[in-house]
Write an enzyme that holds these catalytic residues in place. Structure first.
Site, PDB file in Angstrom:
ATOM      1  N   ARG A   1      17.816  73.061  69.551  1.00  0.00           N
ATOM      2  CA  ARG A   1      18.769  72.199  68.726  1.00  0.00           C
ATOM      3  C   ARG A   1      19.552  73.557  67.680  1.00  0.00           C
ATOM      4  O   ARG A   1      18.347  74.534  67.372  1.00  0.00           O
ATOM      5  CB  ARG A   1      17.615  71.885  67.991  1.00  0.00           C
TER       6      ARG A   1
ATOM      7  N   GLU B   1      23.879  62.221  61.814  1.00  0.00           N
ATOM      8  CA  GLU B   1      22.866  61.156  63.035  1.00  0.00           C
ATOM      9  C   GLU B   1      24.126  59.908  63.913  1.00  0.00           C
ATOM     10  O   GLU B   1      25.285  59.739  63.243  1.00  0.00           O
ATOM     11  CB  GLU B   1      21.919  60.294  62.246  1.00  0.00           C
TER      12      GLU B   1
ATOM     13  N   ARG C   1      11.935  71.822  71.076  1.00  0.00           N
ATOM     14  CA  ARG C   1      12.948  71.798  70.705  1.00  0.00           C
ATOM     15  C   ARG C   1      13.181  73.107  71.102  1.00  0.00           C
ATOM     16  O   ARG C   1      12.480  73.691  70.037  1.00  0.00           O
ATOM     17  CB  ARG C   1      13.735  71.195  70.029  1.00  0.00           C
TER      18      ARG C   1
END
Length: 156
Positions: free
Chosen positions: A47, A55, A89
């Site tokens: 990330r 999004e 992540r």
């Protein structure tokens, strides 16, 4: 004494296991404008630190993903790892030939500077965001862009 040594040894392994490790790898998948899969000896989901891209189902979401893919898909990159997020992540800064890709996403209007509770920790990203906004780059062409955090909140 044995118990103390054993406890210290276990603590050392835990600390070493949680330490950040910068790495090189090939970008094998661009999930969206701020998340990619990188292949080293294993696949690592990264990330991009300090940015928040639209999004997938949001205006400019697909454009953001495509722009990131145009920069790094299939290429070997360097990741400066910061830490893990709550989804495990890797949070990090991605570099391609010494170019900060995270900054490039914000600078070209394909992501916002990430803010936690309205406060950005990376002031450079805020400056890049403001410049992109002033120059109406990328998502800033839209008269009323919606920040991803607001978009996610409205979807709940």
């Amino acid at each position: 004494m044995y118990f103390l040594r054993k406890s210290l040894l276990i603590l050392l392994f835990v600390v070493i296991g949680q330490a950040q490790a910068d790495f090189n790898g090939k970008v094998v998948k661009v999930i969206d404008g701020d998340t990619v899969d990188i292949l080293t000896n294993k696949k690592i989901r990264v990330r991009l630190l300090d940015i928040d891209a639209p999004e997938r189902h949001q205006a400019y979401g697909n454009a953001s993903r495509k722009y990131l893919a145009s920069l790094i898909a299939g290429k070997t990159v360097y990741v400066k790892e910061n830490k893990k997020d709550i989804y495990q992540r890797t949070l990090g800064v991605i570099y391609l030939k010494q170019v900060n890709i995270n900054a490039k996403m914000v600078e070209n209007g394909f992501a916002w500077a990430y803010r936690f509770k309205g406060v950005a920790s990376n002031k450079n990203m805020v400056k890049l965001e403001l410049k992109a906004k002033q120059n109406k780059k990328g998502l800033w062409k839209d008269k009323h862009p919606i920040a991803p955090r607001d978009f996610r909140y409205r979807k709940k």
